[in-house]
Design an enzyme around this catalytic site. Sequence first.
Site, PDB file in Angstrom:
ATOM      1  N   CYS A  43      -3.511  14.283 -22.259  1.00 37.93           N
ATOM      2  CA  CYS A  43      -3.041  13.467 -23.395  1.00 37.93           C
ATOM      3  C   CYS A  43      -3.017  12.114 -23.303  1.00 37.93           C
ATOM      4  CB  CYS A  43      -1.964  14.587 -24.265  1.00 37.93           C
ATOM      5  SG  CYS A  43      -0.169  14.061 -23.154  1.00 37.93           S
TER       6      CYS A  43
ATOM      7  N   GLN B 155       0.817  -1.221   0.025  1.00 38.15           N
ATOM      8  CA  GLN B 155       0.043  -0.143  -0.304  1.00 38.15           C
ATOM      9  C   GLN B 155       0.872   1.253   0.202  1.00 38.15           C
ATOM     10  OE1 GLN B 155      -2.115  -1.922   3.723  1.00 38.15           O
ATOM     11  NE2 GLN B 155      -3.675  -0.856   2.608  1.00 38.15           N
TER      12      GLN B 155
ATOM     13  N   SER C   4      -2.639  -1.377   9.354  1.00 34.51           N
ATOM     14  CA  SER C   4      -3.506  -1.507  10.400  1.00 34.51           C
ATOM     15  C   SER C   4      -4.745  -2.208   9.902  1.00 34.51           C
ATOM     16  CB  SER C   4      -3.942   0.083  10.473  1.00 34.51           C
ATOM     17  OG  SER C   4      -4.579   0.689   9.508  1.00 34.51           O
TER      18      SER C   4
ATOM     19  N   HIS D 132      -1.392   1.110  -4.271  1.00 35.53           N
ATOM     20  CA  HIS D 132      -2.021   2.575  -4.116  1.00 35.53           C
ATOM     21  C   HIS D 132      -1.107   3.445  -5.339  1.00 35.53           C
ATOM     22  CE1 HIS D 132      -3.862   2.194   0.326  1.00 35.53           C
ATOM     23  NE2 HIS D 132      -4.525   1.454  -0.905  1.00 35.53           N
TER      24      HIS D 132
END
Length: 246
Positions: free
Chosen positions: A130, A101, A190, A119
């Site tokens: 573009c 992550q 977590s 992520h």
Amino acid sequence: MDVPAASWLADRRRSLRRIAVVTGAGISAESGLPTFRGEDALWQGRNPMELFTPEALATRTRESWELFDRLRVLSARAEPNAGHRALAALARSHGVTLATQNIDGLHQRAGSRDVLELHGTLWRLSCAGCGHAGVNETAPLPLLPPPCPACGGPLRPDVVMFGEPLPADALRAATRAAETCDLMLVVGTSGAVYPAAGLPAIARAYGALLVEINPAPTELSAQMDYAARGTAAMLLPVIVRALRGD
Ligand SMILES: [Zn+2]
């Protein structure tokens, strides 16, 4: 160091060939990088949860980009720690799928390949105008927002901002790894952010063992076969040696 989790894994290591790893902010915090909760002094009073959103990037572009650029500078200065390096070493003896992550690139700098960046990454920039996309490792950036080299429009970092969906390819590959692994290591996360937090439940449903490595109990702890309490930099080198039979 005598780590009970290492003995526990060493007893089972012959049946643990395919390993899926999910990492979160905890492993990078040990390299000195701030988490996104906003209390950290490194944010200098600004709140990443407010500024790392598509709306903030559109309407408070300079402020939002200044914070991304600050994180790029901090990430470039940070060094991978013993936890990152242990995971890279594990891939030399086992089939490892590493899903993170984190957006800082520290796993890759430690030597991990084919990292699934759930992520996204701070180091790739893209243009909504573009479609240009490319790696950019200059930190700090000379101009904010950085201009697209193809059309001059504003670039954005290829990170998943608060409120955005995860990249479908990375999530699909991570889900597949959860379904096919013998062991999932859940490191420094977590367990509060879905859908990444759902990967351990998938692995468990498909019969994998689950081991958590985190200093404190998390929302995922109850699902674990073993919860090792400590930091990634402290525990992963020992755990990886146990899995490799070193
Ligand atoms: Zn462009």
